[in-house]
Write a protein that holds these residues in place. Structure first.
Motif: not given
Length: 114
Positions: A41, A43-44, A46-47
């Motif tokens: 995803s 968010a994943e 980016a992290q």
């Protein structure tokens, strides 16, 4: 699988010490792999991008996949894997890094000797 064949589970322990000559190259390779991963995803991604950019050990952990190590071995199916990476101080002449000695101790413990 017929009645004559049986499955056996084997734990394969591997410890690698890698000398990194091009941290930027490793980090960029990890970023390319992240960009090509359709299962992440936003968010994943980016992290993970932040982690591999900040720490080459994290980048290596993302690039080295245990499935890749055994996927071509006939008759073997990876059931579970975990791995981690960390920066270390490495001295190949130190007795702390005698991997054969550690393996012998582990074998003795598994045999009930240690």
């Amino acid at each position: 699988m017929n009645a004559e064949e049986t499955s056996r589970f084997v734990r394969l322990r591997v410890e690698l010490v890698l000398e990194v000559h091009d941290e930027d190259g490793v980090n960029k390779a990890a970023l390319r792999r992240l960009a090509a991963d359709p299962e992440l995803s936003a968010a994943e991604r980016a992290q993970a991008e932040a982690a591999v950019t900040e720490d080459t050990a994290e980048a290596l952990a993302y690039l080295v996949d245990p499935f890749d190590l055994v996927s071509e071995v006939p008759g073997v199916e990876l059931q579970q894997a975990s791995w981690s990476s960390e920066r270390i101080d490495y001295d190949p002449d130190s007795p702390d890094w005698d991997l054969d000695e550690e393996d012998a101790e582990d074998d003795e413990e598994e045999d009930g000797i240690g």
